[in-house]
Design a protein around this motif. Structure first.
Motif, PDB file in Angstrom:
ATOM      1  N   LEU A 166      42.137  85.785  38.911  1.00 62.90           N
ATOM      2  CA  LEU A 166      42.703  85.646  37.569  1.00 62.90           C
ATOM      3  C   LEU A 166      42.791  86.977  36.829  1.00 62.90           C
ATOM      4  O   LEU A 166      43.659  87.162  35.973  1.00 62.90           O
ATOM      5  CB  LEU A 166      41.860  84.664  36.745  1.00 62.90           C
ATOM      6  N   LEU A 167      41.899  87.900  37.160  1.00 65.42           N
ATOM      7  CA  LEU A 167      41.839  89.178  36.453  1.00 65.42           C
ATOM      8  C   LEU A 167      42.598  90.293  37.172  1.00 65.42           C
ATOM      9  O   LEU A 167      42.628  91.425  36.703  1.00 65.42           O
ATOM     10  CB  LEU A 167      40.383  89.593  36.237  1.00 65.42           C
ATOM     11  N   GLY A 168      43.199  89.988  38.298  1.00 64.29           N
ATOM     12  CA  GLY A 168      44.023  90.980  38.979  1.00 64.29           C
ATOM     13  C   GLY A 168      43.296  91.843  39.981  1.00 64.29           C
ATOM     14  O   GLY A 168      43.869  92.788  40.509  1.00 64.29           O
ATOM     15  N   ASP A 207      44.090  95.831  33.529  1.00 63.42           N
ATOM     16  CA  ASP A 207      45.377  96.423  33.901  1.00 63.42           C
ATOM     17  C   ASP A 207      45.485  97.869  33.394  1.00 63.42           C
ATOM     18  O   ASP A 207      45.997  98.746  34.103  1.00 63.42           O
ATOM     19  CB  ASP A 207      46.543  95.594  33.351  1.00 63.42           C
ATOM     20  N   ARG A 254      42.305  90.576  31.115  1.00 65.84           N
ATOM     21  CA  ARG A 254      43.291  90.994  32.132  1.00 65.84           C
ATOM     22  C   ARG A 254      44.021  92.250  31.686  1.00 65.84           C
ATOM     23  O   ARG A 254      44.205  93.192  32.467  1.00 65.84           O
ATOM     24  CB  ARG A 254      44.272  89.849  32.405  1.00 65.84           C
ATOM     25  N   GLN A 255      44.396  92.310  30.419  1.00 66.02           N
ATOM     26  CA  GLN A 255      45.115  93.480  29.915  1.00 66.02           C
ATOM     27  C   GLN A 255      44.217  94.723  29.972  1.00 66.02           C
ATOM     28  O   GLN A 255      44.671  95.806  30.345  1.00 66.02           O
ATOM     29  CB  GLN A 255      45.598  93.234  28.486  1.00 66.02           C
ATOM     30  N   ASP A 265      38.160  87.102  40.075  1.00 68.06           N
ATOM     31  CA  ASP A 265      38.863  88.264  40.606  1.00 68.06           C
ATOM     32  C   ASP A 265      40.366  88.000  40.680  1.00 68.06           C
ATOM     33  O   ASP A 265      41.182  88.842  40.289  1.00 68.06           O
ATOM     34  CB  ASP A 265      38.293  88.597  41.989  1.00 68.06           C
ATOM     35  N   PRO A 279      39.282  83.485  31.885  1.00 64.70           N
ATOM     36  CA  PRO A 279      39.175  84.861  31.383  1.00 64.70           C
ATOM     37  C   PRO A 279      39.139  84.878  29.861  1.00 64.70           C
ATOM     38  O   PRO A 279      39.787  84.057  29.196  1.00 64.70           O
ATOM     39  CB  PRO A 279      40.448  85.529  31.891  1.00 64.70           C
TER      40      PRO A 279
END
Length: 185
Positions: A84-86, A46, A42-43, A82, A37
């Motif tokens: 790793l990125l939530g 989120d 990711r943030q 998917d 990523p």
């Protein structure tokens, strides 16, 4: 289709390019172990999930059409990204070679239209975030808004002509949510 959100500037869905936008660009990647990523990805996702905004990926994967990857390879890489990125709400990709003349390959609108359909929102209620001009053009062709997040692969002309840019993915998402400095993209 879902109604527009209460804030007309806030999108119902944000669609991302995969390579060079959410994850490091590894040309024709068929190896899930190479998925990394990008900083802030990711943030950013989120924040969108917390705001109740649907997310998706729209990605050209011409390696399939060129015989360099299989659909199974693309699915394995997407599944790893998917995880790793939530988790994103939908993944749509074009498997065709650039000269195939399909309607789905960016800069054509097919991927954006299909992702919006899967998310049950109008393309006009979507924002596409990507790193090259084809991402911006696909968004406009579908009637969606676009934000360009330039990187080393982005041509200066693409940055100069983009209707909205952000220095990084997290800033782009914060602006969409009305949380960051500057105007909304």
């Amino acid at each position: 289709m879902n109604p527009r959100p209460c804030d007309p500037d806030r999108p119902a869905a944000v669609l991302f390019d995969r390579d060079g936008t959410l994850v490091e660009d590894v040309p024709y990647n068929g190896d899930p172990d190479l998925v990394r990523p990008l900083p802030g990805a990711r943030q950013a996702l989120d924040l969108l999930r917390a705001a109740g905004i649907a997310t998706g990926v729209v990605s050209n994967q011409s390696g399939v059409g060129r015989g360099l990857l299989t659909d199974a390879d693309v699915h394995r890489v997407n599944d790893r990204a998917d995880a790793l990125l939530g988790g994103l709400d939908t993944w749509v990709y074009c498997p065709h070679a650039p000269d195939a003349g399909c309607d789905c390959r960016k800069p054509r609108p097919g991927l954006v239209v299909e992702a919006a359909r899967r998310l049950r929102v109008a393309p006009a209620d979507c924002v596409v975030i990507g790193d090259i001009g084809a991402d911006v053009l696909a968004a406009h062709a579908a009637g969606a808004r676009a934000v360009l997040v330039p990187n080393a692969a982005t041509r200066p002309q693409e940055t100069a002509t983009a209707p909205s840019t952000a220095p990084d993915l997290l800033t782009a998402v914060r602006r969409l949510l009305g949380e960051g400095p500057g105007d909304r993209p």
